[in-house]
Write a protein that holds these residues in place. Structure first.
Motif, mmCIF file in Angstrom:
data_model
loop_
_atom_site.group_PDB
_atom_site.id
_atom_site.type_symbol
_atom_site.label_atom_id
_atom_site.label_comp_id
_atom_site.label_asym_id
_atom_site.label_seq_id
_atom_site.Cartn_x
_atom_site.Cartn_y
_atom_site.Cartn_z
ATOM 1 N N THR A 7 0.822 -1.208 0.000
ATOM 2 C CA THR A 7 0.000 0.000 0.000
ATOM 3 C C THR A 7 0.853 1.254 0.000
ATOM 4 O O THR A 7 0.554 2.231 -0.681
ATOM 5 N N LYS A 43 -10.298 7.287 -0.082
ATOM 6 C CA LYS A 43 -9.614 6.178 0.598
ATOM 7 C C LYS A 43 -8.193 6.590 0.994
ATOM 8 O O LYS A 43 -7.734 6.297 2.102
ATOM 9 N N GLU A 47 -6.275 7.007 4.935
ATOM 10 C CA GLU A 47 -4.999 6.424 5.349
ATOM 11 C C GLU A 47 -4.027 7.501 5.816
ATOM 12 O O GLU A 47 -3.318 7.335 6.811
ATOM 13 N N LYS A 50 -4.877 8.826 9.277
ATOM 14 C CA LYS A 50 -4.646 7.878 10.359
ATOM 15 C C LYS A 50 -3.262 8.048 10.972
ATOM 16 O O LYS A 50 -3.050 7.776 12.144
ATOM 17 N N THR A 155 -5.200 -2.218 3.135
ATOM 18 C CA THR A 155 -4.487 -1.886 4.371
ATOM 19 C C THR A 155 -5.318 -2.324 5.568
ATOM 20 O O THR A 155 -6.497 -2.003 5.661
ATOM 21 N N MET A 167 3.995 2.292 8.098
ATOM 22 C CA MET A 167 3.042 3.032 7.282
ATOM 23 C C MET A 167 3.307 4.536 7.376
ATOM 24 O O MET A 167 3.373 5.240 6.372
#
Length: 369
Positions: A7, A43, A47, A50, A155, A167
């Motif tokens: 990812t 999307k 991520e 986060k 993910t 990440m």
């Protein structure tokens, strides 16, 4: 962990920085893919947020939204344009497919004016408008929109601490990547046009890059996210300069970087004319001196530019009837001088010194003339 790294790799070709542009390097984007691009952007945004703190500052967000509202009517496609702030000290900005755009606190601290903020945002908006993220992903990996979206969705939310750290590190690396040089140039050239139509100074696309390059030269370890992996910054700046010239756009950096600011103030019985807070001229405050300093301040404010060269500021005419001229504009006639004021030659030297002092804070003005 493998899914996380995969990812990250995909995110790294989706997230990009800011810079300048020109020719049509990408095919005309299609409206048919807008829904899928927006889905990918949403999307990707989840991520990012986060792992990198988002700054929730209503006043700052409202200001960015106001700037964006001036720019987006001049773009080609109706995307989901919005601007969010990330808490990162590195100066950076990037757009996701679909129009969602991020700018870091470090970038906002680095930029000197609303024009420069607009330059960064419209550059990123053009990347989204022209679907550059999708084009770059396909160039690198030959992936379809659906496969990119699928990998992002893969993910896992419940990864270990080490996985989350990887990440976050990977996203940070992605923020420091940029598009191929042809796409960067296209985003800059089109960005310059958007700036003009929106009423901003198009030189802002140039000044921001010039100052980035200076910071990189001054501090090798300075984390310039938008230039970290782009050795072609000279090519991009030169290309932006050429585009401005070829399109007959006057390059006036002064107001964009907020320098050579002229003011007239009374203080302790004197009237003083300041340039960037330094007194250029003073005289006892009288009706005549107040009127002259006010007029002289207006004349200087209308003619001072970072791009002035020493021979642009000159004395013309015979002794007793001389004038101080900046380019073609008469600034002060010898007959206007009041008792105790310096000669026109002395005033010319002081103005040259003020311009040179300002140029030292904008070092590449000389180089990129």
């Amino acid at each position: 962990m493998k899914k996380i790294l995969t990812t990250l790799f995909i995110l790294s070709v989706m997230l990009f920085s800011c810079a300048p542009a020109f020719a049509a390097a990408s095919p005309e984007p299609s409206d048919k893919t807008i829904k899928r691009e927006i889905k990918i952007g949403r999307k990707g945004a989840k991520e990012i947020e986060k792992h990198i703190p988002r700054v929730l500052d209503p006043a700052a967000e409202a200001r960015l939204a106001m700037i964006a509202a001036k720019l987006t009517p001049h773009l080609q496609r109706d995307l989901e344009y919005s601007v969010r702030i990330l808490d990162m000290k590195e100066p950076n900005a990037f757009a996701l497919p679909g129009g969602r755009t991020y700018i870091t606190t470090g970038m906002l601290d680095f930029l000197r004016s609303e024009d420069e903020i607009a330059a960064v945002l419209c550059h990123e908006f053009v990347h989204a408008d022209r679907a550059h993220g999708i084009i770059q992903a396909r160039r690198n990996n030959r992936l379809t929109l659906l496969s990119i979206a699928g990998l992002i969705a893969a993910t896992q939310a419940g990864d270990s601490g080490a996985g989350v750290a990887a990440m976050a590190s990977g996203i940070q690396t992605a923020l420091m990547n940029s598009y191929s040089i042809d796409l960067e140039k296209e985003a800059d050239s089109m960005g310059i046009d958007v700036l003009r139509r929106a009423g901003y100074n198009p030189a802002a696309m140039l000044t921001m890059m010039e100052r980035m390059k200076v910071e990189k030269l001054k501090r090798a370890q300075y984390q310039l996210g938008i230039y970290q992996t782009h050795p072609e910054e000279d090519e991009r700046v030169e290309a932006a300069l050429k585009y401005l010239r070829d399109n007959g756009i006057d390059i006036q950096r002064r107001d964009v970087v907020q320098t050579l600011q002229v003011s007239v103030r009374e203080q302790s019985g004197d009237v003083r004319l300041y340039v960037d807070g330094a007194a250029l001229l003073s005289a006892p405050a009288t009706e005549d001196s107040l009127r002259l300093f006010s007029e002289l301040g207006e004349r200087l404010d209308g003619t001072l530019e970072l791009e002035l060269l020493p021979y642009d500021i000159k004395i013309i005419g015979d002794s007793g009837a001389q004038s101080l001229v900046i380019r073609r504009d008469t600034i002060l006639r010898e007959e206007e001088l009041l008792s105790g004021m310096p000669s026109l030659s002395e005033l010319r030297d002081r103005i040259n010194n003020a311009v040179n002092d300002s140029r030292r804070g904008n070092m590449l003005t000389d180089y990129y003339q």
